[in-house]
Design an enzyme around this catalytic site. Structure first.
Site, PDB file in Angstrom:
ATOM      1  N   GLY A  41       0.784  -1.238   0.000  1.00  0.00           N
ATOM      2  CA  GLY A  41       0.000   0.000   0.000  1.00  0.00           C
ATOM      3  C   GLY A  41       0.814   1.285   0.000  1.00  0.00           C
ATOM      4  O   GLY A  41       2.047   1.291  -0.086  1.00  0.00           O
ATOM      5  N   ALA A  44       3.052   2.165   3.256  1.00  0.00           N
ATOM      6  CA  ALA A  44       4.263   1.340   3.267  1.00  0.00           C
ATOM      7  C   ALA A  44       5.309   1.912   2.323  1.00  0.00           C
ATOM      8  O   ALA A  44       6.467   2.106   2.711  1.00  0.00           O
ATOM      9  CB  ALA A  44       3.902  -0.089   2.884  1.00  0.00           C
ATOM     10  N   GLU A 250      -2.906  19.299   0.795  1.00  0.00           N
ATOM     11  CA  GLU A 250      -2.050  18.428  -0.015  1.00  0.00           C
ATOM     12  C   GLU A 250      -2.320  18.717  -1.476  1.00  0.00           C
ATOM     13  O   GLU A 250      -3.466  18.972  -1.848  1.00  0.00           O
ATOM     14  CB  GLU A 250      -2.392  16.961   0.266  1.00  0.00           C
ATOM     15  CG  GLU A 250      -1.282  16.219   0.938  1.00  0.00           C
ATOM     16  CD  GLU A 250      -1.672  14.811   1.369  1.00  0.00           C
ATOM     17  OE1 GLU A 250      -0.918  14.228   2.129  1.00  0.00           O
ATOM     18  OE2 GLU A 250      -2.718  14.289   0.926  1.00  0.00           O
ATOM     19  N   ASP A 269      -9.462  10.904   8.429  1.00  0.00           N
ATOM     20  CA  ASP A 269      -8.094  10.672   7.961  1.00  0.00           C
ATOM     21  C   ASP A 269      -7.116  11.695   8.558  1.00  0.00           C
ATOM     22  O   ASP A 269      -5.996  11.346   8.912  1.00  0.00           O
ATOM     23  CB  ASP A 269      -8.064  10.754   6.423  1.00  0.00           C
ATOM     24  CG  ASP A 269      -6.720  10.338   5.834  1.00  0.00           C
ATOM     25  OD1 ASP A 269      -6.196   9.295   6.266  1.00  0.00           O
ATOM     26  OD2 ASP A 269      -6.197  11.048   4.959  1.00  0.00           O
ATOM     27  N   HIS A 274      -4.561  13.885  13.357  1.00  0.00           N
ATOM     28  CA  HIS A 274      -3.404  14.782  13.242  1.00  0.00           C
ATOM     29  C   HIS A 274      -3.730  16.202  13.739  1.00  0.00           C
ATOM     30  O   HIS A 274      -3.013  16.767  14.550  1.00  0.00           O
ATOM     31  CB  HIS A 274      -2.935  14.880  11.786  1.00  0.00           C
ATOM     32  CG  HIS A 274      -2.518  13.568  11.179  1.00  0.00           C
ATOM     33  ND1 HIS A 274      -1.957  12.551  11.914  1.00  0.00           N
ATOM     34  CD2 HIS A 274      -2.558  13.120   9.898  1.00  0.00           C
ATOM     35  CE1 HIS A 274      -1.673  11.535  11.104  1.00  0.00           C
ATOM     36  NE2 HIS A 274      -2.034  11.849   9.882  1.00  0.00           N
ATOM     37  N   ARG A 365       0.980  22.113  -1.083  1.00  0.00           N
ATOM     38  CA  ARG A 365       1.117  21.186   0.047  1.00  0.00           C
ATOM     39  C   ARG A 365       1.674  21.972   1.226  1.00  0.00           C
ATOM     40  O   ARG A 365       2.751  22.563   1.147  1.00  0.00           O
ATOM     41  CB  ARG A 365       2.072  20.053  -0.333  1.00  0.00           C
ATOM     42  CG  ARG A 365       2.355  19.112   0.816  1.00  0.00           C
ATOM     43  CD  ARG A 365       3.173  17.912   0.384  1.00  0.00           C
ATOM     44  NE  ARG A 365       3.464  17.079   1.547  1.00  0.00           N
ATOM     45  CZ  ARG A 365       4.628  17.091   2.187  1.00  0.00           C
ATOM     46  NH1 ARG A 365       5.610  17.876   1.780  1.00  0.00           N
ATOM     47  NH2 ARG A 365       4.818  16.322   3.246  1.00  0.00           N
ATOM     48  N   LYS A 404       4.696  37.689  12.512  1.00  0.00           N
ATOM     49  CA  LYS A 404       4.443  38.858  11.663  1.00  0.00           C
ATOM     50  C   LYS A 404       4.202  40.046  12.580  1.00  0.00           C
ATOM     51  O   LYS A 404       3.348  39.970  13.478  1.00  0.00           O
ATOM     52  CB  LYS A 404       3.202  38.630  10.825  1.00  0.00           C
ATOM     53  CG  LYS A 404       3.426  37.689   9.683  1.00  0.00           C
ATOM     54  CD  LYS A 404       2.236  37.774   8.766  1.00  0.00           C
ATOM     55  CE  LYS A 404       2.369  36.861   7.596  1.00  0.00           C
ATOM     56  NZ  LYS A 404       1.179  36.891   6.767  1.00  0.00           N
TER      57      LYS A 404
END
Ligand code: NDP
Ligand code: BG6
Length: 462
Positions: A41, A44, A250, A269, A274, A365, A404
């Site tokens: 996959g 991996a 992404e 996901d 995350h 990304r 900033k």
């Protein structure tokens, strides 16, 4: 910690001094088998094998002891697996790396089989045992690390098969450890079910729940930044901060990952794991120490203070062309983009929106945390002002943090301009190589260190 033997590593060719300094010089001996389940996959090829290769190159995987096994249903040969991953490991024009690569690839063997059949896992066990018999057993102990680079829906059957067919059998100690990826289930019910299913099979000390965002350099830096710098302490609250944005974007789509992604979607996901981990580090109170359980306790308090999300504060989308991917069902409604606002009901954050955004196949990304400050009260430069103060932590690409701020434009006139205090890692730490998140995390699991575990399974105990 497992009962494997420990010794002081003496061979400097098998280590990188700077990382060894971080992890200490005590290494375990004995045959080590790393088994990547789901080896055919995306995870991996893009992350697990490259991280293993980098650990190998840096001397953390001793070629006299280690062997790597790939396992998945796809019927391919050892050589086909090696060819699939080769391009992700290294720039082959780099002669030094090319030589290491050739040796590393020879350590990889592939076994094909289903995720729910004893026959497949018995075949895998035979392959591991053969390696152990050839390499090990007279000295040291056998260590088996099973890395589940698979959709969570197959974790229960895979764990059951490992327990039934593939546990470490060395008389001399050693261990068996299981690494599970996020997302840990699909919802509360399935997460709890998964937790109890895996918990019935393995001791908690054998299970490693990974969220690789916790291994990213600038995520690791969050605690230091917040709690080792006096000038952030009085500013980090609702009196000064207007909003916090945590963004993941992404520039590529799912690309053949429909088998996993389409069942879960962008919220499960990326956002639920995350981005929430990052949010916890931004929002939590100072833990009483750096012990994993103390950090976990503070994160849990943040999560418990998040108020239910309102429907009107969520936007979902799917990129055009998502359904053209042959691994995605034609009728799929799965979101590939989501943005939402979280509100934390506590003394520090009441009224401050935390805007979380994640999307695939966008125009760039980037992953960053953006802390926007309130306007200066009684501002005497209002008519010229360029923008508000912002503190940005760019997790990737090109790790950086910058502030900033408004300054006087150099020259005779009293004009203001927006400028930056910039700490770009590439410039400031030239020559220092920043480890990939998975290198740290896999090394942690080999070392039995739990500090970067995701802890999702443990929150239930609160
Ligand atoms: P893939 O879709 O590439 O799935 C990995 C392998 O699992 C496939 O090659 C396939 O192997 C098998 N598989 C896929 N779908 C199913 C299914 N429905 N039932 C049984 N087996 C299936 O996904 P990823 O590798 O991207 O993701 C795997 C896990 O890793 C997920 O939990 C994801 O969250 C996590 N992850 C992924 C990252 C990435 O960059 N891709 C990064 C961090 C985490 P075969 O058919 O050969 O058996
Ligand atoms: C994984 C997701 O957890 O993180 C993938 O499953 C995503 O969809 C990946 O591509 C992104 O990781 P990174 O480290 O490249 O930002």
């Amino acid at each position: 910690m497992g009962s494997g033997q420990w010794h002081v590593e003496k061979r400097s060719t098998f280590r990188n001094d700077s990382i060894v300094k971080e992890y200490g010089t005590v290494l375990e001996t004995g045959c080590l088998s790393i088994i990547v389940l789901g080896a055919s996959g995306d995870l991996a090829k893009k992350k697990t094998f490259p991280a293993l290769f980098n650990l190998y190159r840096q001397g953390f995987l001793n070629p006299d002891e280690v062997h790597i096994f790939g396992y998945a249903r796809t019927k391919i040969s050892d050589e086909e697996l090696r060819n699939r991953i080769r391009g992700y490991l290294v720039d082959e024009k780099n002669a030094e790396q090319a030589e290491a690569l050739a040796k590393f690839l020879q350590l990889i063997k592939y076994v094909s089989g289903p995720y729910d059949s004893e026959e497949g896992f018995e075949k895998l066990d035979r392959a591991i045992s053969e390696h152990e018999i050839s390499k090990n057993s007279t000295e040291g102990s056998s260590r088996r690390l099973f890395y589940l680079a698979l959709p969570p829906s197959v974790y229960p059957s895979v764990c059951k098969m490992i327990k039934t067919c593939c546990m470490n059998k060395s008389d001399l100690g050693g261990w068996t450890r299981i690494v599970v990826e996020k997302p840990f289930g699909k919802d509360l019910e399935s997460a709890e079910q998964l937790s109890s299913q895996i918990g019935e099979l393995f001791e908690e000390s054998q299970i490693y729940r990974i969220d690789h965002y916790l291994g990213k350099e600038l995520v690791q830096n969050m605690l230091v930044l917040r709690f080792a710098n006096r000038f952030f302490l009085p500013l980090w609250n609702r009196d000064n901060i207007e909003n916090v944005q945590i963004v993941f974007r992404e520039d590529f789509g799912t690309e053949g990952r429909g088998g996993y992604f389409d069942e879960y979607g962008i919220i499960r996901d990326i956002i639920q794991n995350h981005l929430l981990q990052v949010l916890c580090l931004v929002a939590m109170e100072k833990p009483i120490s750096l012990k994993p359980e103390h950090i976990r306790d503070e994160k849990v308090k943040v999560l418990q203070s998040v108020v239910p999300i309102k429907d009107e504060e969520v936007v979902l989308g799917q990129y055009e062309g998502y359904r053209d991917d042959p691994t995605v069902p034609n009728e799929s409604n799965t979101p590939t983009f989501a943005t939402t606002i979280l509100r934390i009901h506590n003394e520090r954050w009441e009224g401050v929106p935390f805007i979380l955004k994640a999307g695939k196949a966008l125009n760039s990304r980037k992953a960053e945390i953006r802390i926007q400050f309130k306007d200066v009260p009684g501002d005497i430069f209002k008519c010229q002002k360029q923008g508000r103060n912002e503190f940005v932590i760019r997790l990737q690409p090109s790790e950086a943090m910058y502030m900033k701020l408004t300054v006087k434009q150099p020259g005779l006139e009293m004009h203001t301009v927006q400028s930056e205090l910039d700490l770009s890692y590439g410039q400031r730490y030239q020559g220092v190589s920043i480890p990939e998140a998975y290198e740290r995390l896999i090394l942690d699991t080999l070392r039995g260190r739990s500090s970067r575990r995701c802890f999702t399974g443990l929150t239930k105990e609160k």
